[in-house]
Design an enzyme around this catalytic site. Sequence first.
Site, mmCIF file in Angstrom:
data_model
loop_
_atom_site.group_PDB
_atom_site.id
_atom_site.type_symbol
_atom_site.label_atom_id
_atom_site.label_comp_id
_atom_site.label_asym_id
_atom_site.label_seq_id
_atom_site.Cartn_x
_atom_site.Cartn_y
_atom_site.Cartn_z
ATOM 1 N N ASP A 16 34.032 -28.764 -21.971
ATOM 2 C CA ASP A 16 33.433 -29.025 -20.493
ATOM 3 C C ASP A 16 32.883 -27.829 -19.857
ATOM 4 O OD1 ASP A 16 32.647 -29.659 -18.007
ATOM 5 O OD2 ASP A 16 33.919 -31.382 -17.739
ATOM 6 N N ARG A 57 20.519 -31.284 -9.625
ATOM 7 C CA ARG A 57 21.641 -32.229 -9.890
ATOM 8 C C ARG A 57 21.481 -33.169 -11.115
ATOM 9 N NH1 ARG A 57 25.799 -32.556 -7.021
ATOM 10 N NH2 ARG A 57 24.817 -30.977 -5.571
ATOM 11 N N GLU A 88 13.081 -45.746 -20.676
ATOM 12 C CA GLU A 88 14.576 -46.042 -21.577
ATOM 13 C C GLU A 88 14.040 -45.804 -22.920
ATOM 14 O OE1 GLU A 88 13.329 -48.144 -18.916
ATOM 15 O OE2 GLU A 88 15.282 -49.193 -18.321
ATOM 16 N N TYR A 102 9.588 -45.383 -15.698
ATOM 17 C CA TYR A 102 10.379 -45.911 -16.343
ATOM 18 C C TYR A 102 10.409 -45.301 -17.952
ATOM 19 C CZ TYR A 102 13.853 -49.030 -14.059
ATOM 20 O OH TYR A 102 14.781 -49.242 -13.489
ATOM 21 N N THR A 155 27.154 -29.958 -16.085
ATOM 22 C CA THR A 155 26.584 -30.174 -15.061
ATOM 23 C C THR A 155 25.173 -29.165 -15.358
ATOM 24 O OG1 THR A 155 27.631 -28.966 -13.886
ATOM 25 C CG2 THR A 155 28.018 -31.218 -13.656
ATOM 26 N N LYS A 169 25.222 -26.136 -11.216
ATOM 27 C CA LYS A 169 26.398 -25.443 -10.677
ATOM 28 C C LYS A 169 25.806 -23.898 -11.159
ATOM 29 C CE LYS A 169 30.124 -28.449 -10.745
ATOM 30 N NZ LYS A 169 29.993 -29.587 -11.705
HETATM 31 N N1 DSN Z 1 32.611 -31.718 -7.979
HETATM 32 C C1 DSN Z 1 32.580 -30.645 -8.693
HETATM 33 C C2 DSN Z 1 33.231 -29.483 -8.362
HETATM 34 O O1 DSN Z 1 33.198 -29.189 -7.095
HETATM 35 O O2 DSN Z 1 33.864 -28.668 -9.226
HETATM 36 C C3 DSN Z 1 33.303 -31.043 -9.909
HETATM 37 O O3 DSN Z 1 32.518 -32.489 -10.452
#
Ligand code: DSN
Length: 435
Positions: free
Chosen positions: A201, A237, A56, A54, A228, A231
């Site tokens: 974003d 993730r 925080e 933990y 994120t 990707k």
């Molecule tokens: N689930 C993601 C996507 O496939 O674009 C976006 O959050």
Amino acid sequence: MNYYEHIQTEDPELYELLEGEEERQRDGLELIPSENYVSRAVREAMSSALTNKYSEGYPGRRYYGGQQFTDQVELIAIDRAKKLFGASHANVQPLGGANANIATYMALMNPGDTVLGMDLSHGGHLTHGHPVTYISKIFNFVRYKMKDIETGEIDYDALRETALKEKPKVILAGFSAYPRELDWQRISDIAKEVDAVSVADVAHISGLIAGGSQKNPFEYGFDVMTTTTHKTLRGPRGGMILVNGKNGRGVNGADDASRAEDIAKKIDKAVFPGLQGGPHMHQIAAKAISFREALHPSFKVYAKHVVENAQAMAEVFQNAGVRLITGGTSNHLILADVFGSLGISGHDAETLLDQAGITLNKNSIAEDVRKPMDPSGIRFGTPAMTTRGFGKAESTQVAGLMIDVLTKRDEATVAKAREAIRTLAQEHSVPDSFL
Ligand code: DSN
């Protein structure tokens, strides 16, 4: 090598499922444009001792003891993230992209304030205030769209008019199903004109930005980026929020840093304690490792190939007479109107291609005549297959197999494509290391 030795002994039921997923990923092709494969080093960090801890708070300001290693881990992740994107501040604690967006809204607005963002049906995202989300009940979301679906040009004049009329606190630029680059400068200028904070974003394209094959919104005066990490960035993730120290919008036009610092403080408070509890330190260590990989010169080559491969696939689809939303792609993803062009729904196309070992997703297209669970489109992309070392020739071959399956739709064609995909997959295993 058995990566699940202890699970195999302790929990054979789960072991079977994990092995099944290993095999699915190994022998099939992943074309979902938001997915990728991480390195072994990233996977090791995800299963490290840090999952027990933990933490925080933030480095040097924690609510629990025993932080002599976690503080260093988080500082390294922050430092590498800042380098990758030219940011003055990075918060690496968001557990995912949705958390990063929600924390950013909380940081920059009061309930009832307005956000101007891209319409979901034109490529936006659920967390940009779709009516099914809780966040849409807290903030007032207004929309902009494409002017021309065939070229993907955004209606920037309408965007400006809406901004002047609605006076949003935040202008949000970003997408999950838009194959073109945005005019970051134009949006940033509009945000400046109406005194809104500009937020990009970049969840889908952050790896392409880090690798230099897409423009960096910070170079056009954007205040904040959310993303994120799993990707195109090819990390674990998770999510992240970045702040631009050179936004050109300092108080009285003089001091960019103070504006950036103010935003950064609000973002940190919004992430913790505002939205989340203990950060996932194992995930932060994995992020740090993936950021180091993305800082390596080879990542530039990867990012370039992702776009080239997507364009090669787009060409095959267009030559086969398939209508692509926005007329092609400039990034890693393709949105194809398979219902309008080939008479097969997005759902059926997804199912058929799955049988051939190709995973992608059905997707609504702009002004879709069909319902979201069985839309007209499919969305696919090249981040994962490029990680496996696919080049233009293989991308063209895969796109050709997809067209075969989608046009002929008989068992023999699907079986033949399945064999060809298995062979391609076996010839291109995911490397253990990208360095
Ligand atoms: N689930 C993601 C996507 O496939 O674009 C976006 O959050």
